[in-house]
Scaffold this active site. Structure first.
Site, PDB file in Angstrom:
ATOM      1  N   PHE A 198       0.820  -1.221   0.000  1.00  0.00           N
ATOM      2  CA  PHE A 198       0.000   0.000   0.000  1.00  0.00           C
ATOM      3  C   PHE A 198       0.847   1.262   0.000  1.00  0.00           C
ATOM      4  O   PHE A 198       0.365   2.333  -0.347  1.00  0.00           O
ATOM      5  CB  PHE A 198      -0.986  -0.029   1.179  1.00  0.00           C
ATOM      6  N   LYS A 199       2.133   1.146   0.351  1.00  0.00           N
ATOM      7  CA  LYS A 199       3.017   2.310   0.311  1.00  0.00           C
ATOM      8  C   LYS A 199       3.048   2.948  -1.083  1.00  0.00           C
ATOM      9  O   LYS A 199       3.318   4.138  -1.213  1.00  0.00           O
ATOM     10  CB  LYS A 199       4.443   1.916   0.701  1.00  0.00           C
TER      11      LYS A 199
END
Ligand SMILES: *Cc1c(COP(=O)(O)O)cnc(C)c1O
Length: 462
Positions: A111-112
């Site tokens: 998700f970064k």
């Protein structure tokens, strides 16, 4: 839009300075002077808009007039075109009232990417306008380095040096960094631990001569642009499920509290969110804090969800600042004391304000494994250990209305642990299958600050 420091001793700055500055000079974190508001009609309209355009609207609200709207739209369209799913953050249903928001369709499968892809483009755009060039130094124990390399490779005005502890990250994680062929990326395998890497990073940022010489920058999770970018998927998923007419709950696997705080930001901007459940692994500082009012550092334990093996959640300072009604003097006192003693007793008023939105749940290793197995059996979905922590948390809370679990990593990012738990080896999605074949490029250095700093200087000069 102006940004103020949570510690009150730094001048207010504009969006671009807040983004490039990272940490405020007084040691505090930047927050917007007032939360921008998004109206109900507009929220309803998000359901019919491409993700990149919602992102441009939300980020535009934070940037104010510092980045023209048309420019912002180009940047967000470019950023989210790197995702392999047309919806960017698609929803999957796993139970009658339970949905998973898949945040892992970006280039490094974590998700970064959602924040890093737009952050890189904002950096390159702002620096280009200012005729400036920066060097980003990062130390990674897993996902941040890969997301940063994927986002910044080929950037014109930014060089990246990514350090990782040799032999202590997974092969997939390492390859996301070391297979980038662009000349503005350098990877360093440090002969030491992640703590050694962090000590080197700290040393480098305290070296004023180096900072000036290479215009050193960081892209860690305290950067406000990352919070702004993460608020976007709270809006898109809630709108898809009927917001603003229906309030939605979110369950967030949490480490540094950046992702969960982005949900708080969305709520303050007008999104009707019922509750935000903060799911931690056995590194449970946040779960304990929300339950007891005592925010106290513990010893870090290694778990199946390593991106959440954190015992001081840097973004918590932003929530504390809001909880004490933006009393910067009190926030500075509390977090300076936390730096020394590792504990804060949250004042009762602030605690009840936090509890009105947040609830913490800590999940152990056995339950994480059981949830991976049960989710596969009941729904056919293979989930990664970080997501499993959040799905597990649902069994410990009572929520009204739909719940969205944020899924923060693709299972193929943790193939060994997922296979061991479920008996199924997750395969890499199309497009990244060549990862194992691409040549790697990295340098090995001893865990000595001076050696790494000399390397950074030489790379920036080249
Ligand atoms: C970084 C990360 C988290 C934790 O996010 P925070 O914003 O630090 O709370 C959770 N899961 C994965 C896979 C991550 O990479």
């Amino acid at each position: 839009m102006r940004y103020v420091s949570t510690r009150g001793q730094a001048p207010a700055v504009g969006f671009t300075d807040a983004v490039l500055g990272g940490l405020a000079p007084d040691g505090g974190l930047y927050v917007p002077q007032a939360w921008p508001q998004i109206g109900r009609d507009e929220i309803a309209g998000f359901a019919a808009m491409p993700y990149a355009d919602v992102a441009a609207r939300i980020l535009g609200a934070f940037a104010g007039d510092e980045i023209p709207a048309a420019e912002m739209r180009l940047l967000t369209r470019e950023a989210y075109a790197t995702f392999s799913h047309a919806a960017v953050v698609p929803l999957t249903q796993i139970a009658p009232q339970t949905f998973i928001a898949e945040l892992f369709h970006g280039p490094s499968l974590a998700f970064k990417d959602v924040a890093m892809q737009i952050l890189a483009r904002l950096y390159d755009h702002i620096l280009g306008r200012q005729g400036r060039r920066q060097t980003i130094l990062c130390a990674t124990s897993g996902d941040t380095g890969g997301a940063a390399v994927e986002a910044f490779r080929g950037a014109k005005n930014v060089r990246v040096v990514a350090m990782f502890p040799e032999g202590r990250i997974s092969e997939v994680q390492r390859r996301f960094m070391t297979t980038a062929s662009e000349g503005n990326i350098a990877c360093v395998a440090v002969k030491g631990t992640f703590d050694d890497c962090q000590a080197i990073l700290k040393d480098a940022f305290q070296d004023q001569a180096l900072r000036q010489a290479v215009d050193l920058a960081a892209v860690n999770s305290i950067n406000f642009a990352r919070i702004a970018a993460q608020a976007v998927y709270y809006f898109t998923t809630a709108a898809a499920l009927g917001a603003p007419d229906r309030a939605v709950n979110f369950v967030v696997p949490s480490g540094n509290f950046g992702d969960a705080f982005a949900g708080y930001a969305a709520q303050r901007m007008g999104l009707p969110i019922a509750r935000i459940v903060v799911a931690t692994n056995s590194n449970d500082i946040l779960a304990r804090a929300f339950a007891s009012g005592r925010y106290a550092r513990g010893a870090v334990q290694a778990t199946l969800s390593p991106a959440m093996d954190i015992q001081s959640a840097s973004n918590f300072e932003r929530l504390y600042f809001e909880g004490v009604q933006r009393e910067a003097t009190e926030t500075a006192r509390a977090f300076e004391a936390f730096g020394k003693a590792g504990v804060i007793d949250i004042p009762p008023g602030a605690l009840s304000a936090m509890q009105a939105v947040f609830q913490g749940v800590a999940i152990g290793e056995a339950e994480t494994v059981r949830t991976m197995v049960a989710t596969l059996n009941e729904t056919g979905e293979l989930i990664d250990p970080h997501t499993a922590v959040a799905v597990s948390a649902l069994d410990h809370v009572r929520l009204d209305g739909p719940a969205v679990v944020l899924s923060t990593a693709h299972p193929a990012k943790f193939p060994d642990d997922v296979a061991k738990a479920t008996g199924v080896t997750p395969s890499l999605p199309r497009g990244v299958t060549s990862l194992a074949d691409r040549p790697e490029r990295f340098d090995r250095l001893p865990a000595e600050p001076d050696t790494v700093k000399a390397y950074v200087r030489a790379f920036a000069d080249a």
